[in-house]
Design a protein around this motif. Sequence first.
Motif, mmCIF file in Angstrom:
data_model
loop_
_atom_site.group_PDB
_atom_site.id
_atom_site.type_symbol
_atom_site.label_atom_id
_atom_site.label_comp_id
_atom_site.label_asym_id
_atom_site.label_seq_id
_atom_site.Cartn_x
_atom_site.Cartn_y
_atom_site.Cartn_z
ATOM 1 N N UNK A 1 -1.709 -6.253 0.536
ATOM 2 C CA UNK A 1 -3.025 -5.025 0.472
ATOM 3 C C UNK A 1 -2.702 -4.216 1.709
ATOM 4 N N UNK A 2 -1.550 -4.461 2.670
ATOM 5 C CA UNK A 2 -1.318 -3.666 3.644
ATOM 6 C C UNK A 2 -0.049 -2.853 3.338
ATOM 7 N N UNK A 3 0.204 -1.923 4.159
ATOM 8 C CA UNK A 3 1.371 -0.765 4.177
ATOM 9 C C UNK A 3 2.682 -1.308 4.806
ATOM 10 N N UNK A 4 3.466 -1.660 3.993
ATOM 11 C CA UNK A 4 4.976 -1.993 4.752
ATOM 12 C C UNK A 4 5.681 -0.729 4.740
ATOM 13 N N UNK A 5 5.683 -0.090 5.922
ATOM 14 C CA UNK A 5 6.373 1.127 6.364
ATOM 15 C C UNK A 5 7.624 0.987 6.938
ATOM 16 N N UNK A 6 8.513 0.246 5.952
ATOM 17 C CA UNK A 6 9.831 -0.372 6.294
ATOM 18 C C UNK A 6 10.767 -0.386 5.067
ATOM 19 N N UNK A 7 11.775 -0.391 5.160
ATOM 20 C CA UNK A 7 12.855 -0.504 4.094
ATOM 21 C C UNK A 7 12.966 1.158 3.220
ATOM 22 N N UNK B 1 0.802 -1.270 -0.064
ATOM 23 C CA UNK B 1 -0.017 -0.028 0.065
ATOM 24 C C UNK B 1 0.852 1.172 -0.006
ATOM 25 N N UNK B 2 2.231 1.025 0.263
ATOM 26 C CA UNK B 2 3.131 2.249 0.155
ATOM 27 C C UNK B 2 3.632 2.484 -1.061
ATOM 28 N N UNK B 3 3.520 1.621 -2.015
ATOM 29 C CA UNK B 3 4.140 1.709 -3.457
ATOM 30 C C UNK B 3 3.331 2.943 -4.268
ATOM 31 N N UNK B 4 4.334 3.908 -4.673
ATOM 32 C CA UNK B 4 3.876 4.743 -5.419
ATOM 33 C C UNK B 4 3.556 6.092 -4.677
ATOM 34 N N UNK B 5 3.451 5.832 -3.391
ATOM 35 C CA UNK B 5 3.162 6.831 -2.392
ATOM 36 C C UNK B 5 4.449 7.268 -1.720
ATOM 37 N N UNK B 6 5.133 6.509 -0.807
ATOM 38 C CA UNK B 6 6.545 6.604 -0.358
ATOM 39 C C UNK B 6 7.317 5.658 -0.481
#
Length: 276
Positions: free
Chosen positions: A258-264, A204-209
Motif C-alpha cells: 500500500x506504500x509507494x516504493x519510489x526506487x528501482x 502505489x507507483x505501479x501503473x504510474x511511474x
Amino acid sequence: MTVQASPASTDAFVTEWEEWHRHKDATLAHEHGFLAVTGLYWPDAEPQRFPGAPGVWSAGDDGVTVELDDGEELVVDGATVRGRHRFGVLAERASVHAVWGDAVIETARRGGQDVVRPRHPDHPLRTQFTGTPAYAPDPRWRVTGTYVPFPEPRPTTVGAAVEGLEHVYDAPGKVRFVIDGQELELTAFEAGGPGDLLVLFTDATSGVTTYAANRALKIDAPGPDNRVVLDFNRATNLPCAYTDFATCPLPPAENRLPVAIEAGETIPYERKSAAA
C-alpha cells in the motif's frame, strides 16, 4: 528499518548500483536475450509453422517435435540435427535453445504448456534498446527486515502476463519489514542461489511511474538471525515489462504493497512509446 550510510559509503553505494544496472541491462540486451524474442507460440497436436522458425512444429504427451525441411538444420546441445527432432518432455520452467544460423529457437515449458519462442538478434526491440529508466539510487530504500520461514514450503499459484496461464512456485516463507512506520510483509519464493529469496510485488507507483503488472527483488539468503536486506533500488522489471512475448508470473495477491516504493526500475521507454 533503513540502513544508514555515510557520504563516502553513499558514493560507493551509487557506483555499485550503476555497475549492477549496466550489467542487468547488458544481460537483457544479449543477442539472444528477451529483447530478441520475435514471437510466442503454443504448439499442439496439429503440425504448424511459426514465423521466424524453421520447420513444422507440434506437441503432445511426448513433448515438442519439429520436422525440418530439406536443407534446414538446428544445432541442439552442440549436435547438428536434420529432419525430425524430438525435444522430449521438458520440466516446468525448463528451456532448450536450438541454434538456427544467427538466431536461437527456444523450446520451453511454462504454466504446464509447451512454448516456442524464436530469438533473432536483429529484432528492433533489441537493436533500438537504450537502457532501462530507474529512480536515482538512494540508500533510504535499502531496508532491513526479518525472514519468517513457514513450517513447510507452500505451493503458491499466481497468475501470468499471458491471460489464462498460471504458475506454481514454492514459497518457503515471508519477509517482514517497516517503511515509513508501516509494518509490511511479502511472500517470498525460492531464488537461484542456496537460501536466496525472490519477491514479486506491486506498490502505489505501479501503473504510474513503474510497470503496472509486477516488479521483482532478489534477496540474499537470511543470516543466522533471519535478518535480510531488501534493497529496493534493485527492484527490476521482468521481461513482460518490455515485450508481450513473455510469460512472467504476477505477484501473489498479498504482495500488493500500500506504500509507494519510489526506487528501482521504472516503466521501460518501450512501453511509454507504445502508450503514446
